[in-house]
Scaffold this motif. Sequence first.
Motif, PDB file in Angstrom:
ATOM      1  N   VAL A  25       5.987  -0.959  -6.999  1.00  0.00           N
ATOM      2  CA  VAL A  25       5.676  -2.081  -7.885  1.00  0.00           C
ATOM      3  C   VAL A  25       4.369  -2.742  -7.446  1.00  0.00           C
ATOM      4  CG1 VAL A  25       6.461  -4.328  -8.729  1.00  0.00           C
ATOM      5  CG2 VAL A  25       8.078  -2.439  -8.527  1.00  0.00           C
ATOM      6  N   ALA A  26       4.160  -2.860  -6.152  1.00  0.00           N
ATOM      7  CA  ALA A  26       2.902  -3.430  -5.648  1.00  0.00           C
ATOM      8  C   ALA A  26       1.718  -2.566  -6.046  1.00  0.00           C
ATOM      9  CB  ALA A  26       2.969  -3.582  -4.136  1.00  0.00           C
ATOM     10  N   ALA A  27       1.871  -1.245  -5.973  1.00  0.00           N
ATOM     11  CA  ALA A  27       0.790  -0.336  -6.377  1.00  0.00           C
ATOM     12  C   ALA A  27       0.519  -0.473  -7.870  1.00  0.00           C
ATOM     13  CB  ALA A  27       1.149   1.099  -6.020  1.00  0.00           C
ATOM     14  N   LEU A  28       1.566  -0.549  -8.692  1.00  0.00           N
ATOM     15  CA  LEU A  28       1.373  -0.730 -10.137  1.00  0.00           C
ATOM     16  C   LEU A  28       0.667  -2.050 -10.418  1.00  0.00           C
ATOM     17  CD1 LEU A  28       4.792   0.524 -11.529  1.00  0.00           C
ATOM     18  CD2 LEU A  28       2.579   1.668 -11.713  1.00  0.00           C
ATOM     19  N   GLU A  99      -0.032  -6.172   4.136  1.00  0.00           N
ATOM     20  CA  GLU A  99      -0.628  -4.982   3.557  1.00  0.00           C
ATOM     21  C   GLU A  99       0.451  -3.946   3.272  1.00  0.00           C
ATOM     22  OE1 GLU A  99      -3.961  -3.935   2.793  1.00  0.00           O
ATOM     23  OE2 GLU A  99      -4.109  -6.097   2.738  1.00  0.00           O
ATOM     24  N   PRO A 100       0.446  -3.323   2.089  1.00  0.00           N
ATOM     25  CA  PRO A 100       1.411  -2.246   1.833  1.00  0.00           C
ATOM     26  C   PRO A 100       1.221  -1.089   2.804  1.00  0.00           C
ATOM     27  CG  PRO A 100       0.313  -2.946  -0.189  1.00  0.00           C
ATOM     28  CD  PRO A 100      -0.374  -3.628   0.960  1.00  0.00           C
ATOM     29  N   ALA A 101       2.291  -0.366   3.059  1.00  0.00           N
ATOM     30  CA  ALA A 101       2.262   0.732   4.034  1.00  0.00           C
ATOM     31  C   ALA A 101       1.238   1.787   3.669  1.00  0.00           C
ATOM     32  CB  ALA A 101       3.656   1.349   4.159  1.00  0.00           C
ATOM     33  N   TRP A 102       1.048   2.042   2.376  1.00  0.00           N
ATOM     34  CA  TRP A 102       0.121   3.088   1.965  1.00  0.00           C
ATOM     35  C   TRP A 102      -1.327   2.699   2.215  1.00  0.00           C
ATOM     36  CZ3 TRP A 102      -2.947   1.083  -1.769  1.00  0.00           C
ATOM     37  CH2 TRP A 102      -2.423   0.078  -2.561  1.00  0.00           C
ATOM     38  N   ARG A 103      -1.618   1.431   2.460  1.00  0.00           N
ATOM     39  CA  ARG A 103      -2.993   1.019   2.758  1.00  0.00           C
ATOM     40  C   ARG A 103      -3.332   1.129   4.226  1.00  0.00           C
ATOM     41  NH1 ARG A 103      -4.498  -4.255  -0.773  1.00  0.00           N
ATOM     42  NH2 ARG A 103      -4.562  -3.186  -2.763  1.00  0.00           N
TER      43      ARG A 103
END
Length: 105
Positions: A25-28, A99-103
Amino acid sequence: SAPAPVRLMAAEALMAEGGPAQDAVAALHDLARLPNREIALATAEVVQRRLGVDLGLPRDQPAPPIHSRMAAEVARRVLAWAAQLDALDPAAVGGRAEEPAWRGA
């Protein structure tokens, strides 16, 4: 950071596995704020299908042409959806306080 189409595919894959994951949801949310109509249409399609938010895309039909009025309206609605999420508590939109994990990569 990963290119937008890759982030969109990853977010959708996460959601397909088990519902609206916070990182997805954060990425979207991040993708919805990009100033690119093509990305906005693709994001709207995922948000409509996976989150059940009506952003004006017709169901079971291809996306409208990028330069059409309908595409402009959908892009505006996607941006409004992202702005609405900005008004909420950061923890409610995927824990964006950190920060999201993917960043982190």
